[in-house]
Design a protein around this motif. Structure first.
Motif, PDB file in Angstrom:
ATOM      1  N   VAL A  64      -1.295  -4.562   9.985  1.00 37.05           N
ATOM      2  CA  VAL A  64      -1.771  -4.440  11.209  1.00 37.05           C
ATOM      3  C   VAL A  64      -2.666  -5.777  11.636  1.00 37.05           C
ATOM      4  O   VAL A  64      -2.516  -6.301  12.629  1.00 37.05           O
ATOM      5  N   VAL A  65      -3.274  -5.990  10.583  1.00 33.56           N
ATOM      6  CA  VAL A  65      -4.389  -7.121  10.889  1.00 33.56           C
ATOM      7  C   VAL A  65      -3.745  -8.401  11.014  1.00 33.56           C
ATOM      8  O   VAL A  65      -3.892  -9.422  11.990  1.00 33.56           O
ATOM      9  N   THR A  66      -2.406  -8.508  10.380  1.00 32.93           N
ATOM     10  CA  THR A  66      -1.715 -10.008  10.355  1.00 32.93           C
ATOM     11  C   THR A  66      -0.511  -9.690  11.155  1.00 32.93           C
ATOM     12  O   THR A  66       0.391 -10.517  11.059  1.00 32.93           O
ATOM     13  N   PHE A  67      -0.450  -8.807  11.914  1.00 30.65           N
ATOM     14  CA  PHE A  67       0.892  -8.328  12.677  1.00 30.65           C
ATOM     15  C   PHE A  67       2.184  -8.488  11.864  1.00 30.65           C
ATOM     16  O   PHE A  67       3.265  -9.026  12.141  1.00 30.65           O
ATOM     17  N   ILE A  72       4.175  -8.691   3.319  1.00 29.37           N
ATOM     18  CA  ILE A  72       4.805  -9.282   2.516  1.00 29.37           C
ATOM     19  C   ILE A  72       3.924  -9.587   0.949  1.00 29.37           C
ATOM     20  O   ILE A  72       4.483  -9.490  -0.024  1.00 29.37           O
ATOM     21  N   LEU A  73       2.599  -9.553   1.243  1.00 23.70           N
ATOM     22  CA  LEU A  73       1.692  -9.810   0.138  1.00 23.70           C
ATOM     23  C   LEU A  73       1.566  -8.709  -0.707  1.00 23.70           C
ATOM     24  O   LEU A  73       1.433  -8.662  -1.999  1.00 23.70           O
ATOM     25  N   THR A  74       1.937  -7.121  -0.020  1.00 25.80           N
ATOM     26  CA  THR A  74       1.854  -6.266  -1.097  1.00 25.80           C
ATOM     27  C   THR A  74       3.113  -6.178  -2.027  1.00 25.80           C
ATOM     28  O   THR A  74       3.108  -5.552  -2.879  1.00 25.80           O
ATOM     29  N   LEU A  75       4.185  -6.831  -1.532  1.00 25.25           N
ATOM     30  CA  LEU A  75       5.090  -7.043  -2.493  1.00 25.25           C
ATOM     31  C   LEU A  75       4.866  -7.591  -3.850  1.00 25.25           C
ATOM     32  O   LEU A  75       5.611  -7.557  -4.895  1.00 25.25           O
TER      33      LEU A  75
END
Length: 124
Positions: A64-67, A72-75
């Motif tokens: 939500v914050v980075t639209f 992708i970073l959670t991967l």
């Protein structure tokens, strides 16, 4: 030796097979490895819980914050639950070589949790 192998196989099966040597307590060798496998299995279980929490809550907030680009970073967190597999594979190697050592990455958690279970190694 079979129960020591089964103890380390519990992470691949998903069921805590290390309980069998803990209950029977008839072999010091399998009991020693069951303690280490129990520690690694608990690390694996908690890492799955933490990663799933991070993937859901952190992924939503970051997305939500980075639209949507930050999700992708959670991967990057996906391989974390598989790190205890290294401990179990090293445990298989130790059992195959008749070693009493603790496997890599167990951090002594099995000894801390099950320290009251006394094991006497064979006399050389």
């Amino acid at each position: 030796k079979l129960f020591a192998f089964l103890s380390y196989a519990s992470i691949f099966i998903g069921f805590p097979l290390w309980i069998i040597p803990m209950v029977t307590k008839n072999d010091a060798y399998s009991l020693q490895h069951a303690k280490h496998a129990a520690g690694a299995w608990l690390i694996w279980l908690f890492s799955w819980v933490i990663v799933m929490f991070m993937m859901t809550c952190g992924g939503i907030v970051l997305g939500v914050v980075t639209f949507g680009l930050g999700s992708i970073l959670t991967l990057c967190c996906l391989p974390l639950p598989f790190l205890p597999w290294i401990t179990m594979i090293h445990g298989f190697i130790l059992v195959a070589n008749d070693r009493w050592d603790a496997p890599l990455g167990s951090f002594g958690i099995g000894e801390m949790l099950f320290g009251s279970v006394k094991i006497e190694p064979p006399k050389n």
